[in-house]
Scaffold this motif. Structure first.
Motif, PDB file in Angstrom:
ATOM      1  N   ASP A  15       0.859  -1.171   0.000  1.00 49.95           N
ATOM      2  CA  ASP A  15       0.000   0.000   0.000  1.00 49.95           C
ATOM      3  C   ASP A  15       0.902   1.229   0.000  1.00 49.95           C
ATOM      4  OD1 ASP A  15      -2.261   1.547   0.044  1.00 49.95           O
ATOM      5  OD2 ASP A  15      -2.979   0.871   2.009  1.00 49.95           O
ATOM      6  N   ARG A  16       0.281   2.420  -0.041  1.00 47.21           N
ATOM      7  CA  ARG A  16       1.018   3.663   0.095  1.00 47.21           C
ATOM      8  C   ARG A  16       0.402   4.490   1.201  1.00 47.21           C
ATOM      9  NH1 ARG A  16       4.448   5.891  -3.358  1.00 47.21           N
ATOM     10  NH2 ARG A  16       3.481   7.955  -3.324  1.00 47.21           N
ATOM     11  N   VAL A  17       1.262   5.054   2.069  1.00 50.79           N
ATOM     12  CA  VAL A  17       0.818   5.894   3.172  1.00 50.79           C
ATOM     13  C   VAL A  17       1.691   7.140   3.191  1.00 50.79           C
ATOM     14  CG1 VAL A  17       0.526   6.091   5.672  1.00 50.79           C
ATOM     15  CG2 VAL A  17       0.045   3.915   4.531  1.00 50.79           C
ATOM     16  N   ALA A  18       1.079   8.308   3.184  1.00 52.12           N
ATOM     17  CA  ALA A  18       1.802   9.594   3.223  1.00 52.12           C
ATOM     18  C   ALA A  18       2.857   9.676   2.130  1.00 52.12           C
ATOM     19  CB  ALA A  18       2.432   9.804   4.595  1.00 52.12           C
ATOM     20  N   GLY A  19       2.581   9.022   0.994  1.00 47.99           N
ATOM     21  CA  GLY A  19       3.493   9.073  -0.136  1.00 47.99           C
ATOM     22  C   GLY A  19       4.579   8.022  -0.130  1.00 47.99           C
ATOM     23  N   PHE A  20       4.582   7.110   0.851  1.00 47.95           N
ATOM     24  CA  PHE A  20       5.622   6.093   0.952  1.00 47.95           C
ATOM     25  C   PHE A  20       5.048   4.704   0.693  1.00 47.95           C
ATOM     26  CE2 PHE A  20       7.249   9.612   3.422  1.00 47.95           C
ATOM     27  CZ  PHE A  20       8.600   9.644   3.073  1.00 47.95           C
ATOM     28  N   ASP A  21       5.818   3.871  -0.028  1.00 45.90           N
ATOM     29  CA  ASP A  21       5.434   2.482  -0.235  1.00 45.90           C
ATOM     30  C   ASP A  21       5.557   1.741   1.092  1.00 45.90           C
ATOM     31  OD1 ASP A  21       5.009   2.830  -2.971  1.00 45.90           O
ATOM     32  OD2 ASP A  21       7.115   2.424  -3.439  1.00 45.90           O
ATOM     33  N   ALA A  22       4.566   0.903   1.358  1.00 44.19           N
ATOM     34  CA  ALA A  22       4.542   0.205   2.645  1.00 44.19           C
ATOM     35  C   ALA A  22       4.161  -1.260   2.462  1.00 44.19           C
ATOM     36  CB  ALA A  22       3.547   0.879   3.594  1.00 44.19           C
ATOM     37  N   ASP A  23       4.771  -2.113   3.278  1.00 46.29           N
ATOM     38  CA  ASP A  23       4.342  -3.506   3.411  1.00 46.29           C
ATOM     39  C   ASP A  23       3.255  -3.556   4.471  1.00 46.29           C
ATOM     40  OD1 ASP A  23       6.361  -4.803   1.658  1.00 46.29           O
ATOM     41  OD2 ASP A  23       7.774  -4.047   3.155  1.00 46.29           O
ATOM     42  N   VAL A  24       2.235  -4.369   4.225  1.00 43.71           N
ATOM     43  CA  VAL A  24       1.109  -4.470   5.153  1.00 43.71           C
ATOM     44  C   VAL A  24       1.050  -5.886   5.709  1.00 43.71           C
ATOM     45  CG1 VAL A  24      -1.334  -4.018   5.516  1.00 43.71           C
ATOM     46  CG2 VAL A  24      -0.116  -2.833   3.661  1.00 43.71           C
ATOM     47  N   VAL A  25       1.054  -5.990   7.030  1.00 41.73           N
ATOM     48  CA  VAL A  25       0.938  -7.292   7.679  1.00 41.73           C
ATOM     49  C   VAL A  25      -0.167  -7.233   8.720  1.00 41.73           C
ATOM     50  CG1 VAL A  25       3.364  -7.885   7.332  1.00 41.73           C
ATOM     51  CG2 VAL A  25       2.661  -6.758   9.449  1.00 41.73           C
ATOM     52  N   GLN A  26      -0.686  -8.389   9.053  1.00 48.91           N
ATOM     53  CA  GLN A  26      -1.702  -8.484  10.101  1.00 48.91           C
ATOM     54  C   GLN A  26      -1.199  -9.413  11.186  1.00 48.91           C
ATOM     55  OE1 GLN A  26      -5.661  -8.969   8.711  1.00 48.91           O
ATOM     56  NE2 GLN A  26      -6.549  -9.166  10.734  1.00 48.91           N
TER      57      GLN A  26
END
Length: 356
Positions: free
Chosen positions: A161-172
């Protein structure tokens, strides 16, 4: 005794690299040890395609400490509560220094230099000074993690995903039982810095969300400038909170049965009041953590004249209960606070017992 309950102590602490409750939080002890190879891979760049719970948390833990950053952090609760803060974080060798400026609610500026915390309250012209040995970190990893966190949480990679313009890995992070919440975590792909967090209940409902709305990584923030601001107390009355380290055994308290996964972190006596004789009426604070969630037990003498009614309070992911303890400890009053389901606080309350 007054217990302060912001929307989430852990939420701000997760990116601060170090800070808030004891509240409420909390303080945040349970992760496992990642092997050296896995840790190096996590710090070097993009996250490996498959990591254990501990390796993910170690990566996030490191990301919060090794980068300079400035950002606006927003916390929202399911009930509509919203708060935000501007955060400056600097790492200079072994020094961690931060400034957190509240953008909502009463004016408040909090500075942290390693374990030393100063909170400026402009309206009251007061600075509260304290030292926190157990800081409310997220993830709440000790320096020498144990291997038990996998007994209570599983990790699932759920995408990008992207948050505040940064690429991010998403884990649960999925809990094994109903004693703790689950988490969805967005970590910046290169550094591991947590940029967004959702706390999820047993019905998969988001009870609290926190995220950067704007973020500058590797920002040119000077540690010296923040340190000078921190020490400028001109015009303020300085109040020092001196907590006295002690133990549950010495104070006459025990948990008859442990609450699964939660390990004791610290036990303190709070400062004595003017009418306290020989320290007998001081409030004590006993903190526990499972490495992600934390619980604080505040125990004080029961005073019929000022004691509030038994009750519960929920703000976002934070729950609190207040109750008079049953016989033979009915002259004591308990306030239990934590970013856990209410049933977890009830388990602590039912297990707490007086030994003398």
């Amino acid at each position: 005794m007054t217990v302060q309950m912001p929307i989430s102590a852990r939420a701000f602490a997760l990116v601060l690299a170090a800070f808030c409750l004891a509240q409420i939080a909390a303080a945040q002890t349970r992760p496992g040890s990642a092997n050296a190879k896995g840790t190096a891979s996590a710090q070097a760049g993009d996250a490996p395609p498959s990591m254990s719970v501990v390796e993910w948390l170690q990566r996030m833990h490191t990301g919060a400490r090794q980068r300079n950053y400035v950002g606006t952090f927003v916390v929202s609760a399911a009930g509509g509560d919203l708060s935000s803060a501007r955060i400056w974080h600097v790492r200079d060798g072994d020094l961690q220094i931060e400034r957190i400026e509240a953008l909502s609610g009463p004016p408040r500026s909090t500075f942290r230099r390693n374990h030393h915390v100063m909170t400026f309250l402009p309206e009251a012209k007061v600075v509260k000074v304290e030292k926190r040995e157990n800081l409310d970190l997220f993830p709440n990893l000790p320096d020498k993690p144990d291997s038990s966190i996998g007994d209570f949480y599983d990790v699932r990679a759920i995408g990008k995903d992207r948050v505040a313009g940064f690429d991010a890995d998403v884990v649960q992070l999925v809990p094994h039982d109903g004693l703790r919440f689950g988490y969805r975590i967005w970590s910046e792909r290169r550094s591991g810095l947590v940029v967004k967090l959702q706390t999820v209940d047993a019905e998969s409902r988001v009870v609290e969300q926190s995220a950067f709305s704007e973020l500058q990584l590797d920002a040119p923030v000077k540690a010296q400038a923040l340190a000078q601001m921190m020490t400028n107390t001109s015009g303020y009355r300085v109040e020092k909170l001196e907590l006295e380290r002690t133990s549950a055994q010495d104070e006459g308290w025990v948990l008859k049965a442990p609450v699964a996964g939660f390990k004791p972190r610290s036990f303190y006596r709070r400062p004595a009041g003017s009418d306290d004789k020989a320290g007998q009426d001081r409030t004590v604070q006993w903190t526990f953590s499972d490495g992600l969630a934390s619980v604080s037990l505040f125990i004080e003498r029961y005073d019929e004249k000022r004691a509030p009614r038994d009750g519960v309070l929920t703000i976002g992911a934070t729950n609190a209960i207040r109750r008079r303890l049953p016989e033979p400890a009915s002259d004591w009053w308990l306030t239990a606070v934590g970013e856990v389901p209410q049933q977890t606080l009830n388990a602590f309350a039912q297990s707490l017992a007086r030994t003398r």
